[in-house]
Design a protein around this motif. Structure first.
Motif, PDB file in Angstrom:
ATOM      1  N   THR A  61       0.855  -1.177   0.000  1.00 30.27           N
ATOM      2  CA  THR A  61       0.000   0.000   0.000  1.00 30.27           C
ATOM      3  C   THR A  61       0.892   1.228   0.000  1.00 30.27           C
ATOM      4  N   ALA A  63       0.838   5.018   0.969  1.00 28.94           N
ATOM      5  CA  ALA A  63       0.071   5.943   1.792  1.00 28.94           C
ATOM      6  C   ALA A  63       0.587   7.366   1.577  1.00 28.94           C
ATOM      7  N   SER A 144      -5.961  11.775   3.669  1.00 27.95           N
ATOM      8  CA  SER A 144      -5.097  10.593   3.583  1.00 27.95           C
ATOM      9  C   SER A 144      -5.555   9.785   2.387  1.00 27.95           C
ATOM     10  N   TYR A 146      -4.710   6.278   0.046  1.00 25.74           N
ATOM     11  CA  TYR A 146      -4.029   4.979  -0.007  1.00 25.74           C
ATOM     12  C   TYR A 146      -4.268   4.378  -1.390  1.00 25.74           C
ATOM     13  N   TYR A 148      -3.567   0.836  -3.680  1.00 27.96           N
ATOM     14  CA  TYR A 148      -3.195  -0.566  -3.594  1.00 27.96           C
ATOM     15  C   TYR A 148      -3.918  -1.373  -4.659  1.00 27.96           C
TER      16      TYR A 148
END
Length: 151
Positions: A61, A63, A144, A146, A148
């Motif tokens: 991931t 971030a 935030s 992320y 993935y």
């Protein structure tokens, strides 16, 4: 006959190590283009590549803490989502004001999750807090994000 056996053992060891290495699963990561799009949402304040082993696979991931300049967490999250929508990302789960998950037809399998600062994992990370303090950013301006592979 001993010479022949000695030559075969190193060759056998080499073959076994190549087979084992070929079977080792490489971590699956999002396309660098996905990361490029996240970098354009706003000013990246902090980022980190995270790897977690689940036993049979390695999950990666990326971030990011992104300053999008909103006056409130809701406005900041909205700005981030609006930018991604303008780049053809589509919302798959909308749990505003807390988070939104998006997918893109351009990068199959890639998922981007955007969170309000107060519910993000970075909210309690000392290194992220130091980056915010160092740059003098209001937490309400942060999102935030992320990235993935997976759902």
């Amino acid at each position: 006959m001993r010479v022949t056996r000695r030559r075969k053992l190193p060759a056998l060891a080499l073959v076994i190590s190549l087979l084992v290495g070929a079977c080792a699963q490489q971590p699956e990561e999002v396309d660098p283009g996905v990361l490029g799009e996240i970098n354009k949402i706003g000013t990246v304040v902090w980022k980190e590549r995270q790897e977690v082993s689940t036993g049979s696979e390695i999950l990666v991931t990326h971030a990011f803490l992104v300053d999008v300049g909103g006056d409130t967490e809701e406005k900041s999250l909205g700005k981030a989502v609006a930018y991604l929508h303008s780049r053809n990302w589509t919302t798959k789960v909308d749990s505003r004001p807390l988070n939104v998950w998006l997918k893109s037809p351009r990068w199959e399998g890639a998922t981007v999750a955007a969170y309000a600062w107060s519910v993000s994992e970075e909210h309690n990370r000392p290194e992220a807090m130091k980056a915010i303090e160092r740059q003098g950013i209001k937490p309400t301006a942060l999102v935030s994000v992320y990235a993935y592979v997976g759902w």
